[in-house]
Design a protein around this motif. Structure first.
Motif, PDB file in Angstrom:
ATOM      1  N   ALA A  84       6.878  -7.224   4.996  1.00  0.00           N
ATOM      2  CA  ALA A  84       7.038  -7.038   3.555  1.00  0.00           C
ATOM      3  C   ALA A  84       7.578  -5.648   3.287  1.00  0.00           C
ATOM      4  CB  ALA A  84       5.707  -7.229   2.833  1.00  0.00           C
ATOM      5  N   THR A  85       8.194  -5.489   2.136  1.00  0.00           N
ATOM      6  CA  THR A  85       8.653  -4.177   1.693  1.00  0.00           C
ATOM      7  C   THR A  85       8.565  -4.117   0.182  1.00  0.00           C
ATOM      8  OG1 THR A  85      10.486  -2.588   1.757  1.00  0.00           O
ATOM      9  CG2 THR A  85      11.071  -4.915   1.604  1.00  0.00           C
ATOM     10  N   GLY A  86       8.238  -2.953  -0.357  1.00  0.00           N
ATOM     11  CA  GLY A  86       8.131  -2.818  -1.802  1.00  0.00           C
ATOM     12  C   GLY A  86       7.357  -1.574  -2.189  1.00  0.00           C
ATOM     13  N   THR A  87       7.044  -1.450  -3.461  1.00  0.00           N
ATOM     14  CA  THR A  87       6.274  -0.315  -3.955  1.00  0.00           C
ATOM     15  C   THR A  87       4.817  -0.439  -3.490  1.00  0.00           C
ATOM     16  OG1 THR A  87       5.629  -1.437  -5.985  1.00  0.00           O
ATOM     17  CG2 THR A  87       7.733  -0.234  -6.018  1.00  0.00           C
ATOM     18  N   PRO A  88       4.063   0.650  -3.526  1.00  0.00           N
ATOM     19  CA  PRO A  88       2.644   0.548  -3.162  1.00  0.00           C
ATOM     20  C   PRO A  88       1.903  -0.528  -3.940  1.00  0.00           C
ATOM     21  CG  PRO A  88       3.287   2.850  -3.249  1.00  0.00           C
ATOM     22  CD  PRO A  88       4.469   2.059  -3.753  1.00  0.00           C
ATOM     23  N   HIS A  89       2.172  -0.620  -5.227  1.00  0.00           N
ATOM     24  CA  HIS A  89       1.506  -1.640  -6.047  1.00  0.00           C
ATOM     25  C   HIS A  89       1.850  -3.039  -5.548  1.00  0.00           C
ATOM     26  CE1 HIS A  89      -0.181  -3.627  -9.567  1.00  0.00           C
ATOM     27  NE2 HIS A  89       0.967  -4.294  -9.690  1.00  0.00           N
ATOM     28  N   ASP A 114       6.913   6.135  -2.203  1.00  0.00           N
ATOM     29  CA  ASP A 114       7.673   5.436  -3.245  1.00  0.00           C
ATOM     30  C   ASP A 114       7.910   3.988  -2.851  1.00  0.00           C
ATOM     31  OD1 ASP A 114       8.494   7.749  -5.116  1.00  0.00           O
ATOM     32  OD2 ASP A 114       9.058   8.494  -3.143  1.00  0.00           O
ATOM     33  N   GLN A 115       8.179   3.786  -1.554  1.00  0.00           N
ATOM     34  CA  GLN A 115       8.388   2.450  -1.007  1.00  0.00           C
ATOM     35  C   GLN A 115       7.616   2.345   0.301  1.00  0.00           C
ATOM     36  OE1 GLN A 115      10.258  -0.131  -2.358  1.00  0.00           O
ATOM     37  NE2 GLN A 115      10.642   1.147  -4.175  1.00  0.00           N
ATOM     38  N   ILE A 116       7.195   1.137   0.632  1.00  0.00           N
ATOM     39  CA  ILE A 116       6.447   0.904   1.865  1.00  0.00           C
ATOM     40  C   ILE A 116       7.060  -0.265   2.622  1.00  0.00           C
ATOM     41  CG2 ILE A 116       4.223   0.185   2.827  1.00  0.00           C
ATOM     42  CD1 ILE A 116       2.853   1.647   0.553  1.00  0.00           C
ATOM     43  N   VAL A 117       7.178  -0.079   3.934  1.00  0.00           N
ATOM     44  CA  VAL A 117       7.612  -1.135   4.847  1.00  0.00           C
ATOM     45  C   VAL A 117       6.393  -1.554   5.667  1.00  0.00           C
ATOM     46  CG1 VAL A 117       8.940  -1.583   6.954  1.00  0.00           C
ATOM     47  CG2 VAL A 117      10.039  -0.482   4.994  1.00  0.00           C
TER      48      VAL A 117
END
Length: 258
Positions: free
Chosen positions: A236-241, A224-227
Motif C-alpha cells: 500500500a501507499t498513501g498518507t499516514p491517515h 507526508d507519504q508512506i510506502v
C-alpha cells in the motif's frame, strides 16, 4: 514539495533476488523536495533490500532517477557525490577521531585541496582548515550535537547524540535526498523529540527524506507519504491517515484487522 519539477528521487520496478529468494519485486515510489517518505513493513518485508537497491549496493532490476536524471548504473560513491546520501542502521563514524574531526573529514569534498596546493599555499591551507572546522562546528550544532561533545570520541558521547552524529555525517556537506535506516532505533524521550525536530527541519529546508522506521508514532507524525512493503512487494501507499485505515495494512503489519 517539488513545485511541479518532478520528484527528487524516483525508483521504478526495483527487484532484488538472492538465489531463489525474491527479496524485492517490482517496487516503485518517489519522494519530492521538502517531503518525508516513510517505508514500513514487518521484518523481512524487503525494506533494507530496497535501500540497498536504490543505492546500488546489490545487483538489482529496475531504474533509479535523481532529479529526473537516470542514475541506475551509477556507482554508490558517485551517487553520494551527486546528492543521494544514506545513513545506515548501525552508527557509523571514525572511532579514533573526535566528533568535530569526524565532521571535518566528511567535509573534505568542499574544503580539501591537492598536495601541490598544500605545499605552495600553506597559509591558504591553514585558512581553509579553519573554515572547515567552523563549518563542521555549525553543522554539528544544527544536527543537535552540542559543542560540549565536539572534542570527545564518538564512543564517549551518549547514544542519542551518536545517532544524530551518524545522520550528520551521512548528510555531510549537503544532499538532495537523504535515506535514513531506522534512525529512531534505541531512542526515547528527549532523544526522540530531537530526532523528530531534526527531520521536520530538514524537510522545511527542502530536503527529500526517506525513512525506514519501526516506530509507528514517529513515522505517522512526520511522514507526508508512506510506502508499506510485505514480502518484498508493495502492499500500500498513501498518507499516514490513509495507511492507518487501510485494512490490508492493519492485517499484515499492524496485526489487527478492523
Amino acid at each position: 514539495m517539488s513545485g511541479g519539477l518532478g520528484p527528487v528521487l524516483r525508483v521504478e520496478g526495483l527487484g532484488v533476488t538472492y538465489g531463489a529468494l525474491v527479496a524485492l519485486d517490482a517496487v516503485t515510489w518517489s519522494v519530492d523536495a521538502g517531503e518525508i517518505l516513510g517505508i514500513i513493513g514487518p521484518n523481512g518485508a524487503g525494506k533494507s533490500s530496497c535501500y540497498d537497491a536504490v543505492t546500488h549496493l546489490v545487483t538489482r532490476r529496475g531504474r533509479v532517477f535523481l532529479n529526473g536524471e537516470e542514475v541506475t548504473d551509477t556507482a554508490p560513491h558517485l551517487l553520494a557525490e551527486r546528492g543521494l546520501k544514506r545513513a545506515f542502521q548501525q552508527n557509523a563514524f571514525f572511532h579514533e577521531l573526535t566528533v568535530l574531526e569526524n565532521m571535518v573529514t566528511v567535509l573534505q569534498d568542499r574544503y580539501g585541496t591537492g598536495l601541490l596546493a598544500t605545499a605552495l599555499l600553506p597559509f591558504t591551507q591553514v585558512r581553509r582548515r579553519a573554515d572547515a572546522v567552523e563549518d563542521a562546528r555549525q553543522r554539528l550544532v544544527r544536527f543537535g550535537i552540542p559543542e560540549a561533545y565536539h572534542d570527545l570520541k564518538p564512543t564517549n558521547i551518549p547514544y542519542g547524540i551518536q545517532r544524530m552524529l551518524s545522520i550528520a555525517l551521512a548528510y555531510g556537506s549537503g544532499a538532495k535526498a537523504l535515506m535514513l535506516d531506522e534512525p529512531a532505533a534505541g531512542l526515547g524521550g528527549a532523544d526522540m523529540t530531537h530526532l523528530i525536530n531534526l527531520l521536520i527541519s530538514l524537510k522545511k529546508e527542502g530536503l527529500a527524506v526517506v525513512v525506514i522506521e519501526h516506530h509507528m508514532d514517529l513515522i505517522m507524525s512526520v511522514a507526508d507519504q508512506i510506502v508499506v512493503l510485505e514480502q518484498g512487494r508493495l502492499l500500500a501507499t498513501g498518507t499516514p491517515h490513509h495507511i492507518q485505515s487501510d485494512p490490508r495494512v492493519l492485517e499484515a503489519y499492524l496485526g489487527r484487522a478492523q
